[in-house]
Design a protein around this motif. Sequence first.
Motif, short mmCIF file in Angstrom:
data_model
loop_
_atom_site.label_atom_id
_atom_site.label_comp_id
_atom_site.label_asym_id
_atom_site.label_seq_id
_atom_site.Cartn_x
_atom_site.Cartn_y
_atom_site.Cartn_z
N VAL A 1 0.84 -1.20 0.00
CA VAL A 1 0.00 0.00 0.00
C VAL A 1 0.88 1.26 0.00
CG1 VAL A 1 -1.69 1.32 1.34
CG2 VAL A 1 -1.98 -1.15 1.05
N GLU A 2 1.94 1.25 0.79
CA GLU A 2 2.86 2.39 0.81
C GLU A 2 3.45 2.66 -0.58
OE1 GLU A 2 5.87 1.42 3.66
OE2 GLU A 2 4.52 1.67 5.37
N LEU A 3 3.66 1.60 -1.34
CA LEU A 3 4.26 1.72 -2.67
C LEU A 3 3.24 2.06 -3.75
CD1 LEU A 3 6.81 -1.22 -2.49
CD2 LEU A 3 7.31 1.23 -2.41
N GLY A 4 1.97 2.20 -3.37
CA GLY A 4 0.97 2.63 -4.33
C GLY A 4 -0.04 1.60 -4.77
N VAL A 5 0.00 0.42 -4.21
CA VAL A 5 -0.99 -0.60 -4.55
C VAL A 5 -2.36 -0.11 -4.10
CG1 VAL A 5 -1.79 -2.94 -4.05
CG2 VAL A 5 0.62 -2.52 -4.50
N THR A 6 -3.32 -0.18 -5.00
CA THR A 6 -4.66 0.30 -4.68
C THR A 6 -5.69 -0.83 -4.63
OG1 THR A 6 -5.07 0.76 -7.02
CG2 THR A 6 -4.24 2.58 -5.66
N LEU A 7 -5.25 -2.06 -4.90
CA LEU A 7 -6.15 -3.20 -4.85
C LEU A 7 -5.39 -4.39 -4.27
CD1 LEU A 7 -8.91 -4.58 -6.51
CD2 LEU A 7 -6.90 -5.81 -7.29
N ILE A 8 -5.92 -4.98 -3.22
CA ILE A 8 -5.36 -6.21 -2.67
C ILE A 8 -6.40 -7.29 -2.91
CG2 ILE A 8 -4.56 -7.42 -0.62
CD1 ILE A 8 -3.54 -4.74 0.43
N ASP A 9 -6.02 -8.25 -3.73
CA ASP A 9 -6.93 -9.33 -4.12
C ASP A 9 -6.92 -10.42 -3.06
OD1 ASP A 9 -8.49 -11.18 -5.48
OD2 ASP A 9 -6.83 -11.87 -6.73
N THR A 10 -8.04 -10.60 -2.40
CA THR A 10 -8.20 -11.67 -1.41
C THR A 10 -9.43 -12.48 -1.77
OG1 THR A 10 -9.61 -10.37 0.06
CG2 THR A 10 -7.22 -10.20 0.42
N ALA A 11 -9.58 -13.59 -1.14
CA ALA A 11 -10.77 -14.41 -1.33
C ALA A 11 -10.93 -15.31 -0.11
CB ALA A 11 -10.66 -15.27 -2.59
N TYR A 12 -12.14 -15.63 0.24
CA TYR A 12 -12.40 -16.49 1.37
C TYR A 12 -11.69 -17.83 1.20
CZ TYR A 12 -14.68 -19.03 5.06
OH TYR A 12 -14.92 -19.77 6.17
N LEU A 13 -11.52 -18.23 -0.04
CA LEU A 13 -10.88 -19.49 -0.36
C LEU A 13 -9.42 -19.52 0.06
CD1 LEU A 13 -10.53 -22.11 -2.20
CD2 LEU A 13 -10.25 -20.54 -4.07
N TYR A 14 -8.73 -18.39 0.04
CA TYR A 14 -7.30 -18.34 0.37
C TYR A 14 -7.11 -18.59 1.86
CZ TYR A 14 -6.95 -15.76 -4.07
OH TYR A 14 -7.03 -15.36 -5.38
N GLY A 15 -6.34 -19.57 2.21
CA GLY A 15 -6.04 -19.85 3.61
C GLY A 15 -7.25 -20.25 4.42
N GLY A 16 -8.24 -20.85 3.77
CA GLY A 16 -9.44 -21.28 4.49
C GLY A 16 -10.16 -20.11 5.15
N GLY A 17 -10.06 -18.93 4.56
CA GLY A 17 -10.72 -17.74 5.07
C GLY A 17 -9.82 -16.88 5.93
N ALA A 18 -8.67 -17.38 6.33
CA ALA A 18 -7.77 -16.63 7.21
C ALA A 18 -7.06 -15.50 6.46
CB ALA A 18 -6.74 -17.56 7.83
N ASN A 19 -6.94 -15.63 5.16
CA ASN A 19 -6.22 -14.63 4.36
C ASN A 19 -7.08 -13.40 4.09
OD1 ASN A 19 -5.24 -13.40 1.72
ND2 ASN A 19 -3.59 -14.86 2.17
N GLU A 20 -8.35 -13.50 4.26
CA GLU A 20 -9.29 -12.42 3.91
C GLU A 20 -9.04 -11.15 4.68
OE1 GLU A 20 -12.26 -10.52 1.91
OE2 GLU A 20 -11.33 -12.38 1.43
#
Length: 50
Positions: free
Chosen positions: A31-50
């Motif tokens: 985010v500090e470097l300018g990322v404006t979208l972080i793609d997450t999904a409930y599927l990633y890490g069994g929901g822990a990544n969300e």
Amino acid sequence: MTVRIGFGAMHLPATPAAARESALAVARRAVELGVTLIDTAYLYGGGANE
């Protein structure tokens, strides 16, 4: 020109605690470097990544 930069969070670990702290640091830095979208999904890490 508009540039949109996204970050795929699929490979960020959710456990153990030390790995999770590192993952949060990576996401914050993105985010500090300018990322404006972080793609997450409930599927990633069994929901822990969300």
